[in-house]
Structure formats: structure tokens, C-alpha cells
Design a protein around this motif. Structure first.
Motif, mmCIF file in Angstrom:
data_model
loop_
_atom_site.group_PDB
_atom_site.id
_atom_site.type_symbol
_atom_site.label_atom_id
_atom_site.label_comp_id
_atom_site.label_asym_id
_atom_site.label_seq_id
_atom_site.Cartn_x
_atom_site.Cartn_y
_atom_site.Cartn_z
ATOM 1 N N GLY A 7 -46.084 25.738 21.911
ATOM 2 C CA GLY A 7 -46.301 25.873 23.355
ATOM 3 C C GLY A 7 -45.727 24.689 24.115
ATOM 4 O O GLY A 7 -45.083 23.790 23.535
ATOM 5 N N ALA A 8 -45.974 24.694 25.433
ATOM 6 C CA ALA A 8 -45.423 23.640 26.297
ATOM 7 C C ALA A 8 -45.890 22.260 25.839
ATOM 8 O O ALA A 8 -45.109 21.302 25.836
ATOM 9 C CB ALA A 8 -45.859 23.893 27.740
ATOM 10 N N PHE A 9 -47.158 22.143 25.410
ATOM 11 C CA PHE A 9 -47.654 20.815 25.025
ATOM 12 C C PHE A 9 -46.865 20.260 23.841
ATOM 13 O O PHE A 9 -46.427 19.108 23.854
ATOM 14 C CB PHE A 9 -49.158 20.848 24.694
ATOM 15 C CG PHE A 9 -49.677 19.472 24.396
ATOM 16 C CD1 PHE A 9 -49.932 18.592 25.430
ATOM 17 C CD2 PHE A 9 -49.826 19.026 23.096
ATOM 18 C CE1 PHE A 9 -50.346 17.277 25.174
ATOM 19 C CE2 PHE A 9 -50.237 17.728 22.819
ATOM 20 C CZ PHE A 9 -50.502 16.859 23.871
ATOM 21 N N HIS A 10 -46.670 21.086 22.829
ATOM 22 C CA HIS A 10 -45.909 20.610 21.669
ATOM 23 C C HIS A 10 -44.493 20.205 22.075
ATOM 24 O O HIS A 10 -43.988 19.165 21.658
ATOM 25 C CB HIS A 10 -45.845 21.690 20.578
ATOM 26 C CG HIS A 10 -44.844 21.345 19.518
ATOM 27 N ND1 HIS A 10 -45.037 20.295 18.643
ATOM 28 C CD2 HIS A 10 -43.618 21.859 19.233
ATOM 29 C CE1 HIS A 10 -43.974 20.190 17.845
ATOM 30 N NE2 HIS A 10 -43.103 21.125 18.185
ATOM 31 N N GLN A 53 -42.679 16.850 19.812
ATOM 32 C CA GLN A 53 -41.242 17.071 19.673
ATOM 33 C C GLN A 53 -40.459 15.893 20.271
ATOM 34 O O GLN A 53 -39.393 15.545 19.761
ATOM 35 C CB GLN A 53 -40.901 18.394 20.377
ATOM 36 C CG GLN A 53 -39.718 19.122 19.835
ATOM 37 C CD GLN A 53 -39.693 19.303 18.319
ATOM 38 O OE1 GLN A 53 -38.833 18.751 17.658
ATOM 39 N NE2 GLN A 53 -40.626 20.058 17.779
ATOM 40 N N VAL A 54 -41.017 15.275 21.317
ATOM 41 C CA VAL A 54 -40.339 14.126 21.940
ATOM 42 C C VAL A 54 -40.375 12.915 20.991
ATOM 43 O O VAL A 54 -39.434 12.111 20.946
ATOM 44 C CB VAL A 54 -40.999 13.819 23.311
ATOM 45 C CG1 VAL A 54 -40.517 12.492 23.874
ATOM 46 C CG2 VAL A 54 -40.709 14.949 24.283
ATOM 47 N N PHE A 97 -44.516 17.613 5.982
ATOM 48 C CA PHE A 97 -45.427 17.180 7.045
ATOM 49 C C PHE A 97 -45.479 18.277 8.103
ATOM 50 O O PHE A 97 -44.435 18.781 8.527
ATOM 51 C CB PHE A 97 -44.876 15.884 7.664
ATOM 52 C CG PHE A 97 -45.710 15.343 8.787
ATOM 53 C CD1 PHE A 97 -46.840 14.568 8.527
ATOM 54 C CD2 PHE A 97 -45.375 15.618 10.111
ATOM 55 C CE1 PHE A 97 -47.614 14.069 9.576
ATOM 56 C CE2 PHE A 97 -46.147 15.127 11.153
ATOM 57 C CZ PHE A 97 -47.267 14.346 10.881
ATOM 58 N N ALA A 98 -46.675 18.684 8.493
ATOM 59 C CA ALA A 98 -46.771 19.717 9.530
ATOM 60 C C ALA A 98 -47.859 19.353 10.539
ATOM 61 O O ALA A 98 -48.873 18.741 10.188
ATOM 62 C CB ALA A 98 -47.083 21.076 8.910
ATOM 63 N N THR A 99 -47.615 19.708 11.781
ATOM 64 C CA THR A 99 -48.605 19.496 12.835
ATOM 65 C C THR A 99 -49.012 20.865 13.393
ATOM 66 O O THR A 99 -48.311 21.859 13.190
ATOM 67 C CB THR A 99 -48.010 18.636 13.970
ATOM 68 O OG1 THR A 99 -46.699 19.123 14.269
ATOM 69 C CG2 THR A 99 -47.935 17.177 13.584
ATOM 70 N N LEU A 100 -50.139 20.891 14.086
ATOM 71 C CA LEU A 100 -50.608 22.154 14.676
ATOM 72 C C LEU A 100 -51.126 21.925 16.085
ATOM 73 O O LEU A 100 -51.854 20.948 16.328
ATOM 74 C CB LEU A 100 -51.821 22.703 13.914
ATOM 75 C CG LEU A 100 -51.688 23.265 12.529
ATOM 76 C CD1 LEU A 100 -51.917 22.146 11.523
ATOM 77 C CD2 LEU A 100 -52.742 24.336 12.328
ATOM 78 N N THR A 101 -50.781 22.806 17.015
ATOM 79 C CA THR A 101 -51.496 22.903 18.293
ATOM 80 C C THR A 101 -51.793 24.391 18.475
ATOM 81 O O THR A 101 -50.944 25.155 18.911
ATOM 82 C CB THR A 101 -50.659 22.377 19.483
ATOM 83 O OG1 THR A 101 -49.348 22.917 19.411
ATOM 84 C CG2 THR A 101 -50.565 20.867 19.515
ATOM 85 N N ARG A 109 -50.898 13.743 26.653
ATOM 86 C CA ARG A 109 -49.871 13.843 27.692
ATOM 87 C C ARG A 109 -50.291 15.017 28.580
ATOM 88 O O ARG A 109 -50.634 16.085 28.055
ATOM 89 C CB ARG A 109 -48.483 14.104 27.093
ATOM 90 C CG ARG A 109 -47.400 14.260 28.143
ATOM 91 C CD ARG A 109 -45.992 14.183 27.593
ATOM 92 N NE ARG A 109 -45.287 13.054 28.192
ATOM 93 C CZ ARG A 109 -44.023 12.732 27.933
ATOM 94 N NH1 ARG A 109 -43.326 13.419 27.051
ATOM 95 N NH2 ARG A 109 -43.449 11.714 28.532
ATOM 96 N N ILE A 110 -50.257 14.846 29.869
ATOM 97 C CA ILE A 110 -50.630 15.955 30.754
ATOM 98 C C ILE A 110 -49.411 16.857 30.939
ATOM 99 O O ILE A 110 -48.359 16.417 31.423
ATOM 100 C CB ILE A 110 -51.160 15.438 32.107
ATOM 101 C CG1 ILE A 110 -52.448 14.626 31.864
ATOM 102 C CG2 ILE A 110 -51.442 16.600 33.060
ATOM 103 C CD1 ILE A 110 -53.031 13.976 33.102
ATOM 104 N N VAL A 111 -49.572 18.099 30.492
ATOM 105 C CA VAL A 111 -48.464 19.066 30.519
ATOM 106 C C VAL A 111 -49.006 20.389 31.068
ATOM 107 O O VAL A 111 -49.446 21.248 30.313
ATOM 108 C CB VAL A 111 -47.909 19.318 29.091
ATOM 109 C CG1 VAL A 111 -46.642 20.175 29.153
ATOM 110 C CG2 VAL A 111 -47.643 18.028 28.343
ATOM 111 N N PRO A 112 -49.012 20.561 32.386
ATOM 112 C CA PRO A 112 -49.532 21.824 32.929
ATOM 113 C C PRO A 112 -48.665 23.003 32.490
ATOM 114 O O PRO A 112 -47.469 22.816 32.216
ATOM 115 C CB PRO A 112 -49.420 21.640 34.440
ATOM 116 C CG PRO A 112 -49.191 20.186 34.664
ATOM 117 C CD PRO A 112 -48.541 19.650 33.431
ATOM 118 N N ALA A 113 -49.260 24.179 32.429
ATOM 119 C CA ALA A 113 -48.470 25.379 32.123
ATOM 120 C C ALA A 113 -47.352 25.470 33.168
ATOM 121 O O ALA A 113 -47.552 25.130 34.338
ATOM 122 C CB ALA A 113 -49.358 26.608 32.188
ATOM 123 N N MET A 114 -46.186 25.934 32.757
ATOM 124 C CA MET A 114 -45.065 26.011 33.689
ATOM 125 C C MET A 114 -45.330 27.077 34.760
ATOM 126 O O MET A 114 -45.879 28.138 34.467
ATOM 127 C CB MET A 114 -43.780 26.357 32.940
ATOM 128 C CG MET A 114 -43.253 25.231 32.078
ATOM 129 S SD MET A 114 -42.801 23.755 33.020
ATOM 130 C CE MET A 114 -41.200 24.231 33.660
#
Ligand code: CS2
Length: 479
Positions: A22-25, A30-31, A107-111, A210-215
Motif C-alpha cells: 500500500g501507500a505506506f509501504h 521502500q524508501v 528478509f520480509a516485511t509486512l504491512t 511516517r504520515i502517509v495519507p491515502a492518495m
């Protein structure tokens, strides 16, 4: 400022995975990967990521069509900066995820959001009802837990090399929760893999921020204008970012420290600080701000009266915390408020208020219980719960069409309806919900304060509510 991909993407190897693209990831983990690739340091340069997207919307075709890259636009009100991210090498949607071979992933992450853990609210126990379809058809899993378990079982049968699975959701003890639900599921479905699971898989806890509002349509236009062109996967975020991870890795992992992440032995103080201060304030503004006529975080947090209220609230939340190494709680509170005030990040209060039945227990309920246990009255926290009792289950859209959703929405709306003629019954019914710590459910003074604020807020206008909040804040600020 516009920063294009500066590294040779052909050098990236698919060594990491992420579930829930999603947007948060896209704007957070990813950054960090992208930073590592840009640093080009020997240890960490070639980590590429496969994104696994088990829930709609499907994005794999879009991702491929735009050359497997997208932009992140950050803006603090003075400086906008655009970065092209190229480390998300592949995206698989639900229909092709099960065919992916995890052998090379270390290595894996989850959101996957709070709901994705299929647990019983307020515990780390798997709720069997939520995974019953996967238990019946384990080779065709629909949940992230069923999917991970199937991948782990296949891995054990193939090479059995160790792997780290790091939850990055805003859930208390996220690593412990993930480890617990995966193990409980495998106990039933893949018992032969349990001993290997215990030896070879780790579940570090982590705090991500990190604040990441839905687009929205507006943010998409802004992004495309700033970053130069159509971008269906681009995200707008605040400049601030933080990632603190527990030092608990099964094998190889990206050297995220090089990109500013912190690896620590004891994560709990960091997690509590973030959940109670930054997230606590966001949720408090979502409930109280909407009652006072605001619909975005920056609208509410730039209001003078709500700012003074934040001073009272943050001081009280901070008093329940152990200050993490290298942090200063007073400063952290100030920065949190400033982050919410960023006028370029339009974070809808209806979005923050979504899933409040999962969020409020850790953001408001747990600190309230600590305050009560140490002899304080927790009135600021009672105000938030009173606000929620009045707003919960409300599904009206804001001016941009954003609505609040919650798995308990219909039950909460029913409670409101049933107790519409008695404020104390309404407050008591909300406080009796099993989501709260016992102390919050049973403290008579806390119930009286919650009732007091349900009384004050009910039937009052937005201006009258704000005036009452101002009065409370003036009486309590630096008290
Ligand atoms: C917000 C969070 O919607 C919400 O629940 O409180 O998404 C918040 O913006 C992030 O946790 C910030 O890291």
C-alpha cells in the motif's frame, strides 16, 4: 528538488519481500531500500524487493506498465522534494502470489493492517473463525497468515534456510503477534514444520513512522505536477521518517542503519512513545476535532484551543512512558504536533478514525490504565473515549468523500442507538467493551469523567464544544 534513480537496477537481486504494497509501504520501507541502493555500499547495495499484494486493488500491471518505479513526493510546507524509487522490482497480486518461489528471500516485511493478523482483539491469539477458509483449503490461502504459513512450509521442505519476518504494522508488540498467529495456524495446518519454524524463523518487533495519507485526486495532481508525469503508484508523504527494529534476525538482512534506521535490543519504549504520543494525538484529534467541525489533522492541530489541549494530553501521555534512549519526550511531543500541523499533508480525520476499535485501546486505553493505576484521573483520555462514543459508527462522508470504517461499526452504531436517551448508559456501554484494559473498564471515576464529557459534547454545537475544551485545557495546562 527532483531525484531520479541513480543506481544500476540490473545489479539488484530479489532478496527481500514485502506483503501489503500500500501507500505506506511505498513511502516508508521502500524508501529505505532505495537509500541503500543509492548509497551503493558493499554490504547493502543489491537488495531488491518483491511486493506481494494479497488484497485489492491489484497493482502489478500498473507497476509493470510504468517501468517498475514510482515517485514519492515529500513536502514540509517550505520545501517539496520528489524521489523516484526503483527497488520495488516486482509486484504480485493475489492470483499469482502463491506461485512465487521464496527460496532466495532472506528478509520480509509486512504491512497488512491490524485486521490482517486474524487475532482476537486485545490478545495475540489467533481467532480460528478468521482463518477457517484457509484451514479448509491451505494451498489456496486468502489471508496473509495462511499465505505466509504455506510459504514457510514449502521453504522448510525445499532448503529450510532461515528467514526474518518483520511486521511493520502499527500494532502493539507486532513481532510477538505475528509470531504467535503464524505458529498457532501452523500448529493446526503444518505441524511437521513447527520445530523448523521455532529454530529458523524470527519475528522482530518494529516501530515504523511516517504520515502517509491515502492518495486523493488533489494529492495525485500535485504529485504528477511536481514529479513530472502520470504516476498511478506515486505517494505524497511528510518528510519525517523513522524505523526502529528489534535486533532479532534469522540470517542476512539489509543494513538499514546505513539509511538511518535504528536497530535496538528493547523496542517497547519506542513503540509506546509513538503509539501514545504521535498516534494518540492523531486519534484524539480524529474524535475531538470532528466534534468541533474539523475534517483534517492539520485543520484540527492548527486550532489554538486544540493546541493547548494537545499540551495537556501529551504531557499526560508522556507521564506513562519510559523515555527511549536518545529521545526526549517533551521534544518528541512538540515535533509530533508540528508534524500534524503540516498544511501540505491533508490527512482526513475520517481516515484516522477508521478502525478506532483497534487503535484506541493501545493509543488511549493503555495509557489511561497506567494513569489510573498510578493514581491519576486520565480526564484527557476520557474526553477522547467520550468523543468516540458519540461519533463511532458514523458513516457520513467528509468533503472529499472519505468515510470512517470499522469492523465493529454496526455494533457500535447499535450501542449508540440503544443508549441515545442516557449519557451515562452510553459511556458505560462503550467502556464495557472487551477491547479496553480491565482497569479502564472497571474504574468508577473514569466512567464518571467519560459520562461528564458525553454530556458536555452531546447536543452542543461545534463552537460550544471547543469552548468547553478550551476551558478544560486552561485549567489543566502545566497543572
Ligand atoms: C494514523 C497512522 O490512520 C492512522 O491510524 O494514525 O497511519 C499514522 O499516520 C502513522 O502511524 C504515522 O506513522
Amino acid at each position: 528538488m527532483n531525484s531520479k534513480i541513480s543506481y544500476d537496477r540490473a545489479q539488484l537481486e530479489l532478496r527481500a519481500a514485502h506483503i501489503g504494497v500500500g501507500a505506506f509501504h511505498r513511502a516508508h520501507q521502500q524508501v529505505y531500500y532505495d537509500d541503500l541502493a543509492r548509497l551503493n555500499s558493499e554490504d547493502s547495495k543489491n537488495w531488491g524487493v518483491v511486493g506481494i499484494n494479497l488484497t485489492p486493488p491489484n497493482i502489478s500491471e500498473l507497476h509493470e506498465a510504468q517501468g517498475a518505479s514510482y515517485s514519492v513526493l515529500t513536502d514540509d510546507g517550505n520545501l517539496a522534494s520528489c524521489r523516484e524509487v526503483g527497488t520495488l522490482m516486482r509486484v504480485l497480486d493475489a492470483d499469482s502470489a502463491a506461485g512465487f518461489d521464496w527460496s532466495d528471500i532472506d528478509f520480509a516485511t509486512l504491512t497488512i493492517t491490524e485486521k490482517g493478523y486474524c487475532h482476537r482483539a486485545g490478545s495475540t491469539e489467533l481467532d480460528p473463525d478468521k482463518v477457517s477458509a484457509d484451514i479448509a483449503f491451505p494451498t489456496n490461502p486468502k489471508t496473509a497468515i495462511g499465505y505466509l504459513a504455506l510459504m514457510l512450509d514449502q521453504r522448510r521442505r525445499a532448503y529450510g534456510n532461515p528467514i526474518t519476518l518483520a511486521s511493520c504494522d502499527n500494532v502493539a508488540d507486532n513481532g510477538i503477534l505475528l509470531g504467535s498467529v503464524v505458529r498457532a495456524y501452523m500448529e493446526q495446518v503444518f505441524p511437521d514444520s513447527l520445530a523448523w519454524l521455532d529454530d529458523s524463523v524470527t519475528f522482530p518487533t518494529s516501530m515504523v513512522d511516517r504520515i502517509v495519507p491515502a492518495m486523493s485526486d488533489t494529492s495525485r495532481v500535485k504529485l504528477e505536477k511536481a514529479c513530472g508525469g502520470k504516476d498511478a503508484l506515486g505517494v505524497v508523504a511528510e518528510p519525517f521518517r523513522q524505523w526502529v527494529m528489534e535486533n532479532k534476525f534469522a540470517s542476512n538482512r539489509p543494513g538499514f542503519e546505513l539509511a538511518g534506521a535504528q536497530i535496538v535490543d528493547n523496542l517497547a519504549p519506542y513503540e509506546h512513545m509513538k503509539h501514545r504520543m504521535l498516534n494518540g494525538l492523531q486519534s484524539a484529534y480524529a474524535e475531538l476535532g470532528r466534534l468541533c467541525g474539523f475534517n483534517s489533522s492539520d485543520g484540527a492541530s492548527n486550532n489554538k484551543d486544540l493546541q493547548i489541549w494537545a499540551d495537556v494530553f501529551l504531557e499526560s501521555q508522556a507521564s506513562t512512558l519510559i523515555c527511549p534512549n536518545g529521545e526526549n519526550l517533551e521534544k518528541y511531543g512538540r515535533i509530533s504536533l508540528k508534524r500534524l500541523q503540516n498544511p501540505t499533508i491533508h490527512h482526513p480525520l475520517n481516515q484516522i478514525a477508521s478502525d478506532a476499535s483497534f487503535k484506541l485501546p493501545q493509543r488511549i486505553g493503555a495509557p489511561a490504565a497506567d494513569l489510573l493505576n498510578s493514581g491519576h484521573n486520565a480526564e484527557a483520555q476520557a474526553m477522547v473515549i467520550a468523543g468516540w462514543a458519540i461519533m463511532a459508527g458514523d458513516t457520513s462522508a467528509d468533503e472529499n468523500g472519505v468515510v470512517t470504517t470499522d469492523p465493529m461499526a454496526s455494533q457500535l452504531a447499535m450501542l449508540r442507538k440503544r443508549h441515545e436517551s442516557s449519557h451515562s448508559d452510553l459511556a458505560n456501554a462503550f467502556l464495557a467493551l472487551p477491547i479496553w484494559p480491565e482497569r479502564v473498564r472497571e474504574d468508577a471515576n473514569f466512567a464518571a469523567l467519560t459520562t461528564k464529557w458525553v454530556n458536555i459534547f452531546s447536543g452542543a454545537t461545534a463552537v460550544e464544544r471547543l469552548a468547553q475544551i478550551r476551558k478544560f485545557s486552561k485549567e489543566h495546562v502545566n497543572a
